[in-house]
Design an enzyme around this catalytic site. Structure first.
Site, PDB file in Angstrom:
ATOM      1  CG  HIS A 210     -24.099  36.891 -23.578  1.00 19.54           C
ATOM      2  ND1 HIS A 210     -24.814  35.918 -23.488  1.00 19.54           N
ATOM      3  CD2 HIS A 210     -24.300  37.641 -24.776  1.00 19.54           C
ATOM      4  CE1 HIS A 210     -25.852  35.745 -24.599  1.00 19.54           C
ATOM      5  NE2 HIS A 210     -25.484  37.159 -25.212  1.00 19.54           N
ATOM      6  CB  SER A 340     -10.848  44.332   5.675  1.00 20.64           C
ATOM      7  OG  SER A 340     -10.154  43.142   6.101  1.00 20.64           O
ATOM      8  CE  LYS A 346     -11.105  43.416   0.310  1.00 25.39           C
ATOM      9  NZ  LYS A 346     -12.413  43.539   0.032  1.00 25.39           N
ATOM     10  CD  GLU A 353     -20.785  44.106  -0.099  1.00 26.31           C
ATOM     11  OE1 GLU A 353     -19.663  43.975  -0.580  1.00 26.31           O
ATOM     12  OE2 GLU A 353     -20.736  44.431   1.203  1.00 26.31           O
TER      13      GLU A 353
END
Length: 500
Positions: A210, A340, A346, A353
């Site tokens: 959960h 980025s 980053k 993805e």
């Protein structure tokens, strides 16, 4: 609108180009609708040219894998017709050579049609017939466009119709793609995941249900679950291919086999088995094979099952890698590229993805295939081009995404052991081990006390009267994960059962 393709794209020397070729670089071909000009140096004919003009819809072209599969179908038909005395030696040899060139991809530039065409695939069948007939005629010294000595309908399409050959080519193309590429790529990813499970079998971490902290598990146990899930999905996909081994070839227009000799359906299925290495048979009911798309719908559902499993793995990995300072960051993913254009340093979970987007695309394409499968009318389902386009596209992008995720993420992923250990030490759900000793209610009160006061579970337990030695003996994360090595052995057995 005919795509302009360099002559060199065919990989062939264009000789005996055409009769009636003018200064415009066009030649005149004919079909039942009359005359039409086609590019002089291309092998396609009148019906292909009409389709290009009438169905120039978007940029989606019929997958080349369909034409490679059609090469097998036309080669098999030529060999069967020759064996039955319906095709002479010279025409048979020329058609077979042209079909081999199609199978090898040497004629890819000659197959320009759009996906959005007649729903039976008739225009792609005729594109194939025209290209192979012109190429075969050329091999025999004839001229392009003359339809002699090899005719697209009378010789290349002998004993066939679009309604039985297009579904046959669909099945062959899908089988070759999924068995040859997709399944091996999916299985390789699952094996790479399992290798990490073996490596990290004893690394205890916090389990989560959960999206909340739960009792401990090992990293190896978690990853083994991913590996088995992917293997099982691959197995379901493999099982779905069984329906594709039934071929419509020999059914001709409506499934009755009109204009085919006795035994043609069985002979072409046997010949296709020999040529492709697949175990193929003639469909027991050509009416079902041509009136439905059920076998392709089942395969699309198999691809969907793989996508569902891979979505779980990709999402778990990117969440577990979140951070590095303000997220979970139990995993250190490989840094493949800057993340980025404005934030220096980053790094993002880009492979995960990409996989998620691929999986979403597959889920969408499966929905379209299911809808198309429901649109059969009477003796033909005329939604075939969209189905084969979607299924082959799904199979391709799923396989490619598995290959990239394995190479550029899974194999290079490492653990942030400090973070993992920190989470285990701070977990309140370790109190579960105390519950059988002190009771559920008291154990629950200790967990809430630690959470409310911002203390450790041990501090809250001792403050509640639990003996320190008892706590240290009972609340042992390493003893709470069961037998991870046994679990991995079971997972490996499950994997072997599914891979044979």
């Amino acid at each position: 609108m005919s795509p302009q393709t360099d002559e060199s794209d065919t990989g062939l020397t264009m000789q005996n180009v055409a009769i009636g070729t003018g200064a415009t670089g066009k030649r005149t071909e004919t079909d039942s609708m009359g005359q039409i000009e086609v590019p002089a140096t291309h092998y396609w004919g009148a019906q292909t040219e009409r389709s290009l003009r009438h169905f120039s819809i978007g940029d989606d072209r019929m997958p080349k894998a369909v034409y490679h599969a059609y090469g097998y179908v036309k080669k098999a038909a030529a060999l069967v017709n020759h064996a039955g005395g319906r095709l002479d030696d010279a025409r048979k040899d020329a058609i077979v050579q042209a079909a081999d060139e199609a199978i090898a991809g040497r004629l890819d530039a000659q197959f320009p049609l759009f996906v959005w065409q007649t729903g039976s695939g008739t225009q792609s069948n005729m594109n194939t017939n025209e290209v192979l007939a012109n190429r075969a005629s050329q091999l025999l010294g004839g001229h392009l466009g003359a339809k002699t000595p090899v005719h697209p309908n009378d010789h290349v399409n002998l004993g066939q119709s679009s309604n039985d050959t297009f579904p046959t080519a669909m099945h062959v193309a899908t089988l070759l793609k999924i068995r040859g590429d997709t399944l091996p790529q999916v299985r390789s990813l699952a094996e790479a995941i399992m290798a990490k499970a073996d490596r990290w079998v004893d690394v205890v971490k916090t389990g989560r249900t959960h999206l909340q902290d739960a009792t401990p598990i090992t990293v190896g146990q978690e990853w083994s679950g991913w590996a088995v899930q992917v293997h099982q999905a691959a197995d379901r996909l493999e099982q779905s291919l069984e329906g594709l081994t039934d071929l419509a070839a020999g059914g001709t227009a409506v499934g009755t086999g009109l204009n085919t000799p006795a035994g043609f359906a069985e002979e072409i299925a046997a010949k296709l088995s020999e040529l492709t290495g697949e175990s193929l048979r003639t469909a027991p009911s050509k009416f079902a094979a041509q009136g439905s798309l059920d076998a392709m719908v089942a395969v699309s559902a198999g691809l969907r099952a793989v996508a569902v499993a891979l979505m779980k793995v990709a999402n778990d990995m990117r969440w577990l890698a979140s951070g590095p300072r303000a997220g979970l960051h139990e995993l250190r993913l490989p840094a493949n590229e800057p993340g980025s254009s404005i934030m220096p340093g980053k790094v993002n979970p880009t492979q995960q993805e990409a996989m998620v987007m691929v999986c979403l695309q597959v889920l969408g394409e499966d929905s379209i295939v299911a809808m198309a499968g429901s649109q059969g009318n009477f003796e033909l389902n005329a939604m075939r081009p969209i189905v084969i386009n979607n299924v082959l596209h799904s199979a391709t992008i799923l396989g490619d995404a598995c290959d990239k995720l394995r190479q550029f993420s899974v194999e290079g992923t490492e653990l942030d052991r400090d973070q993992i250990d920190r989470f285990v030490g701070a977990s309140l759900m370790l109190v579960t081990a105390l519950s059988p000793v002190i009771g559920y209610d008291q154990a629950s009160a200790i967990a809430h006390k630690a959470d409310d006061e911002g203390t450790t579970l041990r501090e809250a337990a001792l403050a509640s009267g639990v003996d320190a030695d008892d706590f240290d003996r009972i609340v042992d994360p390493g003893a709470m994960v069961g037998d991870p090595r046994r679990d991995l052995a079971v997972s490996r057995d499950t994997r072997r059962a599914h891979t044979g």
